[in-house]
Design a protein around this motif. Sequence first.
Motif, mmCIF file in Angstrom:
data_model
loop_
_atom_site.group_PDB
_atom_site.id
_atom_site.type_symbol
_atom_site.label_atom_id
_atom_site.label_comp_id
_atom_site.label_asym_id
_atom_site.label_seq_id
_atom_site.Cartn_x
_atom_site.Cartn_y
_atom_site.Cartn_z
ATOM 1 N N LEU A 76 33.724 -47.132 -11.639
ATOM 2 C CA LEU A 76 32.445 -46.469 -11.921
ATOM 3 C C LEU A 76 31.319 -47.502 -11.960
ATOM 4 O O LEU A 76 30.231 -47.218 -12.431
ATOM 5 N N MET A 165 29.716 -36.514 -30.319
ATOM 6 C CA MET A 165 29.331 -37.000 -28.990
ATOM 7 C C MET A 165 30.532 -37.456 -28.178
ATOM 8 O O MET A 165 30.626 -37.190 -26.977
ATOM 9 N N LEU A 168 32.607 -34.532 -26.962
ATOM 10 C CA LEU A 168 31.890 -33.870 -25.870
ATOM 11 C C LEU A 168 32.064 -34.642 -24.577
ATOM 12 O O LEU A 168 32.340 -34.082 -23.512
ATOM 13 N N ASP A 169 31.905 -35.959 -24.682
ATOM 14 C CA ASP A 169 31.998 -36.843 -23.523
ATOM 15 C C ASP A 169 33.359 -36.688 -22.831
ATOM 16 O O ASP A 169 33.438 -36.521 -21.612
ATOM 17 N N ILE A 172 33.790 -33.101 -21.305
ATOM 18 C CA ILE A 172 32.964 -32.865 -20.123
ATOM 19 C C ILE A 172 33.581 -33.511 -18.886
ATOM 20 O O ILE A 172 33.375 -33.069 -17.755
ATOM 21 N N MET A 173 34.373 -34.563 -19.108
ATOM 22 C CA MET A 173 35.066 -35.236 -17.999
ATOM 23 C C MET A 173 36.374 -34.519 -17.637
ATOM 24 O O MET A 173 37.084 -34.945 -16.739
ATOM 25 N N TYR A 383 23.316 -44.901 -28.772
ATOM 26 C CA TYR A 383 23.025 -43.468 -28.662
ATOM 27 C C TYR A 383 24.223 -42.594 -29.013
ATOM 28 O O TYR A 383 24.070 -41.524 -29.582
ATOM 29 N N LYS A 384 25.413 -43.064 -28.635
ATOM 30 C CA LYS A 384 26.591 -42.233 -28.850
ATOM 31 C C LYS A 384 26.920 -42.082 -30.335
ATOM 32 O O LYS A 384 27.687 -41.207 -30.711
ATOM 33 N N ALA A 386 24.535 -41.659 -32.703
ATOM 34 C CA ALA A 386 23.334 -41.173 -33.382
ATOM 35 C C ALA A 386 23.677 -40.304 -34.591
ATOM 36 O O ALA A 386 23.021 -40.383 -35.635
ATOM 37 N N TRP A 390 21.690 -40.065 -38.511
ATOM 38 C CA TRP A 390 20.739 -39.038 -38.939
ATOM 39 C C TRP A 390 20.811 -38.852 -40.433
ATOM 40 O O TRP A 390 21.884 -38.907 -41.024
ATOM 41 N N THR B 108 17.022 -48.226 -22.992
ATOM 42 C CA THR B 108 16.710 -46.891 -23.538
ATOM 43 C C THR B 108 17.270 -45.777 -22.656
ATOM 44 O O THR B 108 16.847 -44.620 -22.767
ATOM 45 N N GLY B 109 18.213 -46.105 -21.782
ATOM 46 C CA GLY B 109 19.004 -45.086 -21.092
ATOM 47 C C GLY B 109 18.307 -44.275 -20.025
ATOM 48 O O GLY B 109 18.772 -43.199 -19.671
ATOM 49 N N MET B 165 17.768 -36.776 -30.878
ATOM 50 C CA MET B 165 18.105 -38.129 -30.436
ATOM 51 C C MET B 165 16.874 -38.938 -30.046
ATOM 52 O O MET B 165 16.755 -40.118 -30.368
ATOM 53 N N HIS B 346 30.842 -39.325 -14.059
ATOM 54 C CA HIS B 346 29.516 -39.683 -14.574
ATOM 55 C C HIS B 346 28.906 -38.502 -15.326
ATOM 56 O O HIS B 346 28.859 -37.397 -14.793
ATOM 57 N N PHE B 347 28.433 -38.778 -16.534
ATOM 58 C CA PHE B 347 27.778 -37.783 -17.386
ATOM 59 C C PHE B 347 26.282 -37.869 -17.083
ATOM 60 O O PHE B 347 25.567 -38.683 -17.654
ATOM 61 N N TYR B 383 23.917 -38.830 -22.418
ATOM 62 C CA TYR B 383 24.239 -38.886 -23.846
ATOM 63 C C TYR B 383 23.061 -38.479 -24.726
ATOM 64 O O TYR B 383 23.232 -37.859 -25.766
ATOM 65 N N LYS B 384 21.856 -38.825 -24.310
ATOM 66 C CA LYS B 384 20.704 -38.542 -25.152
ATOM 67 C C LYS B 384 20.411 -37.039 -25.246
ATOM 68 O O LYS B 384 19.678 -36.606 -26.115
ATOM 69 N N ALA B 386 22.869 -34.735 -25.513
ATOM 70 C CA ALA B 386 24.102 -34.069 -25.936
ATOM 71 C C ALA B 386 23.806 -32.822 -26.766
ATOM 72 O O ALA B 386 24.473 -31.797 -26.631
ATOM 73 N N GLU B 387 22.777 -32.906 -27.606
ATOM 74 C CA GLU B 387 22.399 -31.773 -28.462
ATOM 75 C C GLU B 387 22.168 -30.495 -27.653
ATOM 76 O O GLU B 387 22.448 -29.401 -28.127
ATOM 77 N N LEU B 389 23.803 -29.593 -25.179
ATOM 78 C CA LEU B 389 25.045 -29.163 -24.525
ATOM 79 C C LEU B 389 26.106 -28.696 -25.505
ATOM 80 O O LEU B 389 27.127 -28.155 -25.116
#
Lengths: 391, 391
Positions: A76, A165, A168-169, A172-173, A383-384, A386, A390, B108-109, B165, B346-347, B383-384, B386-387, B389
Amino acid sequence: MAQINTRYVNLVNHETGKTYDIHTPQTYCTEHNEPLVAQYNLQKPLNKGILQNRPFNMWRYKELLPLWDDQYIVSLCEGFSPILEMKNLEKKYAFGQLLMKDEAGNPTGSFKARGLGMAVSKAYELGIRSFSIPTAGNAGSALSAYCAKGNLEAHIYMPKATPKMFQLDCKIMGATVNVIDGNISDCGKAMRADNGDAKWWDVTTLKEPFRLEGKKTMGYEIAEQLNWKLPDVIIYPTGGGTGLIGIWKAFQEMKELGWIKEIPTRMVAVQTVGCNPIVQAFNANLTSATPYEDPGVTIANGLRVPHAFGHKLILKTIYDSNGMAIDVTETEIINALNEFATNEGHFLSPEGAAVWHAAKSLRSSGWIKDNEHVVLLNTGSGYKYAENLWD
Amino acid sequence: MAQINTRYVNLVNHETGKTYDIHTPQTYCTEHNEPLVAQYNLQKPLNKGILQNRPFNMWRYKELLPLWDDQYIVSLCEGFSPILEMKNLEKKYAFGQLLMKDEAGNPTGSFKARGLGMAVSKAYELGIRSFSIPTAGNAGSALSAYCAKGNLEAHIYMPKATPKMFQLDCKIMGATVNVIDGNISDCGKAMRADNGDAKWWDVTTLKEPFRLEGKKTMGYEIAEQLNWKLPDVIIYPTGGGTGLIGIWKAFQEMKELGWIKEIPTRMVAVQTVGCNPIVQAFNANLTSATPYEDPGVTIANGLRVPHAFGHKLILKTIYDSNGMAIDVTETEIINALNEFATNEGHFLSPEGAAVWHAAKSLRSSGWIKDNEHVVLLNTGSGYKYAENLWD
């Protein structure tokens, strides 16, 4: 056309020297319960000039990786992450030089892409088509993604405390995700129970030999990117420890190849106070670690590893390099994460933030000296995680 | 030592040709309400061999960027993202060649790092120290991070519908975040109301000239990474449209420099059915777009732009390149995101997923022909979002 690599020649138990057949899938030395380590023919000359026209990912070092045939690469575009100058914090804390190797931009957002990309590719070459893993999060994401790319099957076992997260990741794969009420060792037990007939290939950290080979490419990159002059100190967040061991392995290989002259680097392992088996062993000057009972939940999920299968190799790396093991608190991690972001503009993973706090501690104690060059490892994207941050 | 770049020579209104002083901060042509575009001395020979020893980020093209003096670069190592082969989906849908330029690994993705890295650096060179922006999310993250790195001030205005996020990201970098009950145009209004005395530098899309210059580096990279042979089709998710315009601008510059011989590329703009002003204008064969009333909420937050300030430039790019504008539904975005993940590992960002659905539509309609080479733009990390989804 497929290119054939002939340098990978051996698999050995690192302690006993017992060798294993490299033409069939191998797990670990079940006789002595130790990892197997890949060896290469490093006597055959290899000029580092080969790197000039290579792709900007870990496969640029393919002669030093165990895959024989390029056609089995499942990639990848992992690795060749940047090494960045952290000038603001370098100045603030009077480091000689402060660098960060930033793994956040890897596929699936972490350094785990290297190890799983390598392990999946090699297993694929050896005929394996389905995989399983216990994971604190990112390794599961990576395995899921490489299995998606390779049209392979992935079974993931993840602690309930892992940010959503990561689930989900994996989902989704297309992976099968099992959420376990326990820590990563409990996930391993659950996975082995489900996999009693060994229908899935178990890629638990260091229970197969090749994630280590992928992770070691960080060491090759550090050398290449710093123009073959290694730093004085590398600080690394240590859960399973594959990266720490791998970077050190790469340094030894490069020295044998003549790519570098000396290895001045001291390797530092960072853990949390809630799960610090390596730190305890190091403080007691032991060569092996005791499994940590009842590891505390941490926002640095990757550091909640009560017993790393490679604990002896981790400690050996620290001792051989005149390194250090150090632990940090949850508050220190959060403060370090915030300080790094507001000063340098990088949103570290909590594991990377633990490293930054450790760097400050070692600088203020004088263990890191005035003019020393320091490389921090940020193992993944913040990010993963986050959800951990919170209010 | 600081290096001085003398190629950046002019700022013009792209329609009227009216020029503006480049030695003082400029916004846009307030007389005609149009963006200003940077121009370079491209007659002075520049050999692309200069790229051989350059850093692997967008500053490798510094002669074609507006900064005069290297010492003002505020960088997080943005750009030089990989172009990857999507072999599984290429085969499944019989594309001649299917590539993805993956911006997910940027600081920052997202691709926003390029534009904001450039805009902040140039403004910094011109003496500016505080900034403000209305944003669908990623541009705010990027501005916040560059301001953190440069020790500058950032004020962010973000729609309430943006995943949490993005707020966290900006706050962690030390920016001031204002959450607005409305869309990105409403954010712009709120920002301008708060900034009545223009104490902050407004980096709204195309209301200053330099985000475009950062974004155009995607075009330089596509050419360099494809060995100076451009693809037949580039598909781009179009909110503000800076990237689409920028890639096309880069192609024109490279042709003038003699770096490429021809520009066969057709540029495709992708929007959502709930906010498709460019698609409507294109379908009516118009050279300007009408502000979209009451744009629908979408999981592709970056596409909810009811009126792009560069609407004429977007449409001109599409027409000049014999391109296309196309819209997709929310269900199509989600299905495309899942299909891409399970097939290629790839996400994608939802905006990138919109691009993938558009590619399939254009392939099945025959607009993309059998042997054509296609580049998809994935503008950021999934990833940012995700909320958006989670069930």
